[in-house]
Write a protein that holds these residues in place. Sequence first.
Motif, PDB file in Angstrom:
ATOM      1  N   TYR A  13      -1.672  23.386 -45.690  1.00  0.00           N
ATOM      2  CA  TYR A  13      -0.316  23.661 -45.093  1.00  0.00           C
ATOM      3  C   TYR A  13       0.735  22.518 -44.754  1.00  0.00           C
ATOM      4  CZ  TYR A  13      -2.504  28.093 -43.819  1.00  0.00           C
ATOM      5  OH  TYR A  13      -3.069  29.268 -43.789  1.00  0.00           O
ATOM      6  N   VAL A  21      -1.836  19.817 -43.246  1.00  0.00           N
ATOM      7  CA  VAL A  21      -2.966  20.158 -42.745  1.00  0.00           C
ATOM      8  C   VAL A  21      -3.914  20.844 -43.850  1.00  0.00           C
ATOM      9  CG1 VAL A  21      -3.988  21.687 -40.919  1.00  0.00           C
ATOM     10  CG2 VAL A  21      -1.637  20.855 -40.494  1.00  0.00           C
ATOM     11  N   ALA A  23      -6.450  23.056 -44.564  1.00  0.00           N
ATOM     12  CA  ALA A  23      -6.998  24.132 -43.693  1.00  0.00           C
ATOM     13  C   ALA A  23      -8.354  24.471 -44.535  1.00  0.00           C
ATOM     14  CB  ALA A  23      -6.332  25.220 -43.922  1.00  0.00           C
ATOM     15  N   PRO A  42     -16.244  26.720 -35.772  1.00  0.00           N
ATOM     16  CA  PRO A  42     -15.458  26.597 -34.652  1.00  0.00           C
ATOM     17  C   PRO A  42     -13.869  26.765 -34.886  1.00  0.00           C
ATOM     18  CG  PRO A  42     -16.156  24.496 -35.322  1.00  0.00           C
ATOM     19  CD  PRO A  42     -16.721  25.351 -36.054  1.00  0.00           C
ATOM     20  N   SER A  43     -13.036  27.252 -33.838  1.00  0.00           N
ATOM     21  CA  SER A  43     -11.773  27.409 -34.160  1.00  0.00           C
ATOM     22  C   SER A  43     -11.272  26.330 -34.837  1.00  0.00           C
ATOM     23  CB  SER A  43     -11.211  27.606 -32.831  1.00  0.00           C
ATOM     24  OG  SER A  43      -9.744  27.836 -32.827  1.00  0.00           O
ATOM     25  N   GLY A  44     -10.469  26.942 -35.861  1.00  0.00           N
ATOM     26  CA  GLY A  44      -9.445  25.889 -36.802  1.00  0.00           C
ATOM     27  C   GLY A  44     -10.353  25.325 -38.098  1.00  0.00           C
ATOM     28  N   CYS A  45     -11.516  25.901 -38.330  1.00  0.00           N
ATOM     29  CA  CYS A  45     -12.298  25.509 -39.503  1.00  0.00           C
ATOM     30  C   CYS A  45     -11.822  25.911 -40.528  1.00  0.00           C
ATOM     31  CB  CYS A  45     -13.855  25.627 -39.111  1.00  0.00           C
ATOM     32  SG  CYS A  45     -14.331  27.327 -39.196  1.00  0.00           S
ATOM     33  N   GLY A  46     -11.015  26.971 -40.801  1.00  0.00           N
ATOM     34  CA  GLY A  46     -10.460  27.357 -41.900  1.00  0.00           C
ATOM     35  C   GLY A  46     -11.091  28.834 -42.549  1.00  0.00           C
ATOM     36  N   LYS A  47     -11.785  29.354 -41.625  1.00  0.00           N
ATOM     37  CA  LYS A  47     -12.626  30.702 -42.090  1.00  0.00           C
ATOM     38  C   LYS A  47     -11.500  31.696 -42.116  1.00  0.00           C
ATOM     39  CE  LYS A  47     -13.864  31.332 -37.268  1.00  0.00           C
ATOM     40  NZ  LYS A  47     -13.197  30.198 -36.582  1.00  0.00           N
ATOM     41  N   SER A  48     -10.459  31.795 -41.320  1.00  0.00           N
ATOM     42  CA  SER A  48      -9.533  32.921 -41.462  1.00  0.00           C
ATOM     43  C   SER A  48      -8.610  32.602 -42.933  1.00  0.00           C
ATOM     44  CB  SER A  48      -8.581  33.154 -40.389  1.00  0.00           C
ATOM     45  OG  SER A  48      -9.234  33.438 -39.246  1.00  0.00           O
ATOM     46  N   THR A  49      -8.249  31.326 -42.930  1.00  0.00           N
ATOM     47  CA  THR A  49      -7.323  31.123 -44.156  1.00  0.00           C
ATOM     48  C   THR A  49      -8.143  31.294 -45.426  1.00  0.00           C
ATOM     49  OG1 THR A  49      -6.497  29.347 -42.903  1.00  0.00           O
ATOM     50  CG2 THR A  49      -6.195  29.251 -45.297  1.00  0.00           C
ATOM     51  N   GLU A 165     -12.423  38.586 -37.489  1.00  0.00           N
ATOM     52  CA  GLU A 165     -12.747  38.625 -36.027  1.00  0.00           C
ATOM     53  C   GLU A 165     -12.592  39.967 -35.456  1.00  0.00           C
ATOM     54  OE1 GLU A 165     -13.329  35.601 -33.640  1.00  0.00           O
ATOM     55  OE2 GLU A 165     -12.742  34.066 -35.055  1.00  0.00           O
TER      56      GLU A 165
HETATM   57  P1  ATP Z   1      -9.549  30.676 -35.501  1.00  0.00           P
HETATM   58  O1  ATP Z   1     -11.043  30.940 -35.073  1.00  0.00           O
HETATM   59  O2  ATP Z   1      -8.870  29.716 -34.304  1.00  0.00           O
HETATM   60  O3  ATP Z   1      -8.890  31.723 -35.920  1.00  0.00           O
HETATM   61  P2  ATP Z   1     -10.159  29.417 -38.292  1.00  0.00           P
HETATM   62  O4  ATP Z   1     -11.250  28.869 -38.521  1.00  0.00           O
HETATM   63  O5  ATP Z   1      -9.804  30.872 -38.550  1.00  0.00           O
HETATM   64  O6  ATP Z   1      -9.923  29.473 -36.542  1.00  0.00           O
HETATM   65  P3  ATP Z   1      -7.605  28.940 -39.741  1.00  0.00           P
HETATM   66  O7  ATP Z   1      -6.943  29.833 -38.958  1.00  0.00           O
HETATM   67  O8  ATP Z   1      -8.215  29.104 -41.024  1.00  0.00           O
HETATM   68  O9  ATP Z   1      -8.771  28.642 -38.673  1.00  0.00           O
HETATM   69  O10 ATP Z   1      -6.869  27.518 -39.633  1.00  0.00           O
HETATM   70  C1  ATP Z   1      -7.451  26.401 -40.389  1.00  0.00           C
HETATM   71  C2  ATP Z   1      -6.285  25.176 -40.160  1.00  0.00           C
HETATM   72  O11 ATP Z   1      -4.917  25.491 -40.558  1.00  0.00           O
HETATM   73  C3  ATP Z   1      -5.978  24.941 -38.456  1.00  0.00           C
HETATM   74  O12 ATP Z   1      -5.958  23.573 -38.361  1.00  0.00           O
HETATM   75  C4  ATP Z   1      -4.754  25.804 -38.347  1.00  0.00           C
HETATM   76  O13 ATP Z   1      -3.944  25.193 -37.299  1.00  0.00           O
HETATM   77  C5  ATP Z   1      -4.260  25.544 -39.591  1.00  0.00           C
HETATM   78  N1  ATP Z   1      -3.213  26.361 -40.214  1.00  0.00           N
HETATM   79  C6  ATP Z   1      -3.320  27.963 -40.087  1.00  0.00           C
HETATM   80  N2  ATP Z   1      -2.325  28.639 -40.588  1.00  0.00           N
HETATM   81  C7  ATP Z   1      -1.419  27.687 -40.672  1.00  0.00           C
HETATM   82  C8  ATP Z   1       0.084  27.695 -40.814  1.00  0.00           C
HETATM   83  N3  ATP Z   1       0.443  28.838 -41.356  1.00  0.00           N
HETATM   84  N4  ATP Z   1       0.822  26.385 -40.897  1.00  0.00           N
HETATM   85  C9  ATP Z   1       0.193  25.300 -40.615  1.00  0.00           C
HETATM   86  N5  ATP Z   1      -1.147  25.092 -40.418  1.00  0.00           N
HETATM   87  C10 ATP Z   1      -1.803  26.114 -40.374  1.00  0.00           C
END
Ligand code: ATP
Length: 398
Positions: A13, A21, A23, A42-49, A165
């Motif tokens: 990103y 970033v 992700a 953990p939060s922010g590890c990139g699983k949702s992306t 989730e």
């Molecule tokens: P959570 O459990 O908090 O949802 P996650 O593991 O699903 O976390 P992601 O949502 O995939 O994590 O995000 C991974 C990284 O990408 C994070 O650092 C997040 O801040 C960043 N990120 C996600 N979406 C965007 C975006 N649209 N623009 C910039 N950075 C993003």
Amino acid sequence: MAKVIIENLCKTYFGDKGRQVVAVDHVNLHIEDQEFMVLVGPSGCGKSTTLRMIAGLEDISQGNIYIDGKRVNDVAPKDRDIAMVFQNYALYPHMTVYKNLAFGLELRKFPKEEIERRVRDAAQILGLPDEILLRKPKTLSGGQRQRVAVGRAIVRKPKVFLFDEPLSNLDAKLRVQMRTEISKLHQRLNNTMIYVTHDQVEAMTMGDRICVMKDGQVQQVAEPLEIYNRPANMFVAGFIGSPPMNFFAGTLVEKGGSLFFSEGKTPLGAGQIFLKLEDTQAKRLVEWIGKPISLGIRPEDVEDKIVAPQTNPDHIFRATAEVTETMGAETYLYLNSGAHTFIARSREQILVAPGESVEMVVNMKKTHFFEVVASESFRKESGEVDLDKWHASCKILI
Ligand code: ATP
């Protein structure tokens, strides 16, 4: 039903002032047909992306995604034959439950009778009575809304179910109930399912296999018990399991022809743990004598000597009780060995007063040893060591 292959998947990103970033960072993952794969971290590890890229809701920066043998990088989400269940349910508030379930099929111009059949089937699978089908989402409980969200995926009969989730907004009791329902749904439908959660209990109980992620990278992919019994590194060891694994930094020393783990840098100061290795462990760790290593003990593998089944004197150490938490079926003891605070989990209802000195017995057969790399290169801008990053680099030895 389909295999999902993720090949070298990356997502970058571009944030404020051109800040990048990363992700998702070169993720490779093969999800078998009919498999229930859990992405956890953990939060922010990139699983949702990662999940959103599979769904087609996020552009791919690099790499490939194949669903059922077909490369889908440039295929629109609606043509990928997937259905996604979101954390916030994403129901249409002005439509009845029936209409919410039917809407996607109507858009795809399914015949009315087929829509009716599929909606009734899904409602029956999920235990949604006719009376609920006529209501609007806002009149439903959280659990019922979650069922409708899952129902909307079921009616589509997709090749792959994606869950992001889905239970996060439910209370603890309902989470447990829905967890079982989704597992049963998988057994019944036998579809490929990919499920994102930050909850390691959900990962352990639901997944055929678990993919543990951190900082956009895959740390380990394996069956739940394999991850629990043989975590790839200290990060995975600490993330999976609650209370988490205890780590003791130290070295291996030879004494009287046997190998011992000695906590700390210099052998045997006050309160340092000194434990004899099992012969099989000693054989495999000879080359690590004198090098920095970490001993990992899960809380259930260290027990108050009073109730311990084995009392090998070489596996005992003395500690001071700090806090006792009685859970009913088990007791958590928070202890301090002088050099270290750690947790023991006992199946017995033991009562230890704060400050009381107790002898603890370690089940050495169940212990793990990790290599310890220098922490210097894992410092954050603030100067603190990024523990997760550092631990991810400390690989398991045995
Ligand atoms: P959570 O459990 O908090 O949802 P996650 O593991 O699903 O976390 P992601 O949502 O995939 O994590 O995000 C991974 C990284 O990408 C994070 O650092 C997040 O801040 C960043 N990120 C996600 N979406 C965007 C975006 N649209 N623009 C910039 N950075 C993003």
